[in-house]
Design an enzyme around this catalytic site. Sequence first.
Site, PDB file in Angstrom:
ATOM      1  N   CYS A  13       2.917   0.016  -3.251  1.00  9.41           N
ATOM      2  CA  CYS A  13       3.175  -0.579  -1.938  1.00  9.41           C
ATOM      3  C   CYS A  13       3.202   0.563  -0.926  1.00  9.41           C
ATOM      4  O   CYS A  13       2.998   1.720  -1.291  1.00  9.41           O
ATOM      5  CB  CYS A  13       4.443  -1.434  -1.916  1.00  9.41           C
ATOM      6  N   CYS A  87      -0.384  -2.793   0.441  1.00  7.96           N
ATOM      7  CA  CYS A  87      -0.786  -1.458   0.896  1.00  7.96           C
ATOM      8  C   CYS A  87      -2.199  -1.455   1.462  1.00  7.96           C
ATOM      9  O   CYS A  87      -2.756  -0.403   1.745  1.00  7.96           O
ATOM     10  CB  CYS A  87      -0.635  -0.427  -0.223  1.00  7.96           C
ATOM     11  N   CYS A  91      -5.366   2.102  -1.410  1.00  9.42           N
ATOM     12  CA  CYS A  91      -5.445   2.388  -2.837  1.00  9.42           C
ATOM     13  C   CYS A  91      -6.881   2.702  -3.238  1.00  9.42           C
ATOM     14  O   CYS A  91      -7.781   1.898  -2.998  1.00  9.42           O
ATOM     15  CB  CYS A  91      -4.919   1.194  -3.628  1.00  9.42           C
TER      16      CYS A  91
END
Length: 145
Positions: A13, A87, A91
Site C-alpha cells: 500500500c 498504491c 508497483c
Amino acid sequence: MPETTTPSVLFVCVHNTGRSQMAAALLTHLAAGRVQVRSAGSAPAETVHPAVTEALAEAGIDISAEVPKILTADAVRASDIVITMGCGDACPVFPGKRYLDWRLPDPAGQDITAVRPVRDEIERRVRALLDEIAPAGPGTAGDGR
C-alpha cells in the site's frame, strides 16, 4: 505452484502503515510458516498507524515492533503473489507474478471502531488466499478461530 515450494506473498500500500501491515501480520499468523510474507509501501511513513496496532492486538497479534518498509523491485521479484491495496501504478510489474488488487478502505486517520471492519475484511480475504495457496494438510491444526 509446486508443493515443494513455499509460496511468497507481498502486500503493498502507499504508506505501509495500515492495510498492508494488517494483511502481512494476519497471513504470517494464520499461515504458521507455510507462506513467506512481506509488506511494503510505495511512500512509507515513519510508523504503523496506532489503531492498526491496537486492532491486531485485539486479535492476539503484536505488530508493535513493525516499521513501514519501502517497496523495492527485489521484493516484487522475490514474491509469487503481489497484492496491492491502493498504491496505484507504483508497483513494478514482472512477468510470471500473480497480481491482485484488494480495494479496501484506508484506515489512515481512523479510530479503532473504523479499523476493526477493515481488519475483519482483510482477515476474510487472507484466509481465502491461504486456503488457495497453502491449505492446511491432514493433521495440521488450525488456529481455532
